[in-house]
Design a protein around this motif. Structure first.
Motif, PDB file in Angstrom:
ATOM      1  N   SER A   1     -13.535  -6.347  24.816  1.00 48.67           N
ATOM      2  CA  SER A   1     -12.839  -5.363  23.974  1.00 48.67           C
ATOM      3  C   SER A   1     -13.572  -5.178  22.652  1.00 48.67           C
ATOM      4  O   SER A   1     -13.758  -4.048  22.188  1.00 48.67           O
ATOM      5  CB  SER A   1     -11.392  -5.799  23.703  1.00 48.67           C
ATOM      6  OG  SER A   1     -10.637  -5.777  24.886  1.00 48.67           O
TER       7      SER A   1
ATOM      8  N   LYS B   1      -8.545  -2.111  25.386  1.00 42.82           N
ATOM      9  CA  LYS B   1      -8.003  -3.342  25.956  1.00 42.82           C
ATOM     10  C   LYS B   1      -8.537  -3.546  27.369  1.00 42.82           C
ATOM     11  O   LYS B   1      -8.241  -2.779  28.285  1.00 42.82           O
ATOM     12  CB  LYS B   1      -6.479  -3.279  25.974  1.00 42.82           C
ATOM     13  CG  LYS B   1      -5.814  -4.577  26.297  1.00 42.82           C
ATOM     14  CD  LYS B   1      -4.307  -4.475  26.126  1.00 42.82           C
ATOM     15  CE  LYS B   1      -3.681  -5.827  26.350  1.00 42.82           C
ATOM     16  NZ  LYS B   1      -2.247  -5.803  26.073  1.00 42.82           N
TER      17      LYS B   1
ATOM     18  N   VAL C   1      -2.231  -4.300  19.679  1.00 47.58           N
ATOM     19  CA  VAL C   1      -2.724  -2.933  19.734  1.00 47.58           C
ATOM     20  C   VAL C   1      -2.170  -2.191  18.515  1.00 47.58           C
ATOM     21  O   VAL C   1      -1.001  -2.334  18.166  1.00 47.58           O
ATOM     22  CB  VAL C   1      -2.293  -2.245  21.047  1.00 47.58           C
ATOM     23  CG1 VAL C   1      -2.608  -0.762  21.013  1.00 47.58           C
ATOM     24  CG2 VAL C   1      -2.959  -2.912  22.238  1.00 47.58           C
TER      25      VAL C   1
ATOM     26  N   SER D   1      -5.269   0.974  22.677  1.00 46.90           N
ATOM     27  CA  SER D   1      -5.066   0.499  24.051  1.00 46.90           C
ATOM     28  C   SER D   1      -6.254   0.826  24.948  1.00 46.90           C
ATOM     29  O   SER D   1      -6.511   0.103  25.907  1.00 46.90           O
ATOM     30  CB  SER D   1      -3.777   1.073  24.632  1.00 46.90           C
ATOM     31  OG  SER D   1      -3.828   2.486  24.654  1.00 46.90           O
ATOM     32  N   LYS D   2      -7.001   1.871  24.636  1.00 45.76           N
ATOM     33  CA  LYS D   2      -8.153   2.218  25.474  1.00 45.76           C
ATOM     34  C   LYS D   2      -9.252   1.155  25.411  1.00 45.76           C
ATOM     35  O   LYS D   2     -10.114   1.105  26.276  1.00 45.76           O
ATOM     36  CB  LYS D   2      -8.723   3.585  25.084  1.00 45.76           C
ATOM     37  CG  LYS D   2      -9.414   3.632  23.747  1.00 45.76           C
ATOM     38  CD  LYS D   2      -9.965   5.023  23.468  1.00 45.76           C
ATOM     39  CE  LYS D   2     -10.722   5.073  22.160  1.00 45.76           C
ATOM     40  NZ  LYS D   2     -11.294   6.415  21.947  1.00 45.76           N
TER      41      LYS D   2
END
Length: 92
Positions: free
Chosen positions: A60, A28, A40, A25-26
């Motif tokens: 991303s 995204k 994710v 998620s970091k």
């Protein structure tokens, strides 16, 4: 610039384009047309991330690749040029 660096390292046998990176998620961020097709937690091949970063200017994918090669984005160009210079010296 990241794509050139990664393809150069792959040609030298230092990076395997079929290795995968886990989409966390970091990573995204907006403007991620290629990576947004994945969930994710999924694993994405380096070759696909390079393709996404070049074809879609996928942010991303770019962040994942920069994290993978452990070179801050701001230094990527400098590291690539240093690599080219040392490569040329080895061939002379």
């Amino acid at each position: 610039m990241g794509a050139l660096y990664i393809y150069t390292k792959a040609a030298e046998g230092q990076i395997n384009l079929d290795d995968t990176i886990t989409y966390l998620s970091k990573y995204k961020v907006s403007y991620s047309a290629g990576v947004s097709k994945h969930k994710v937690g999924s694993k994405i091949k380096i070759r696909d991330l390079v393709k996404y970063s070049v074809i879609y200017s996928d942010n991303s994918a770019h962040q994942m690749l920069v994290s993978y090669i452990h070179v801050p984005n701001s230094l990527l160009f400098v590291v690539y040029i240093q690599h080219l210079i040392s490569s040329i010296k080895l061939r002379l």
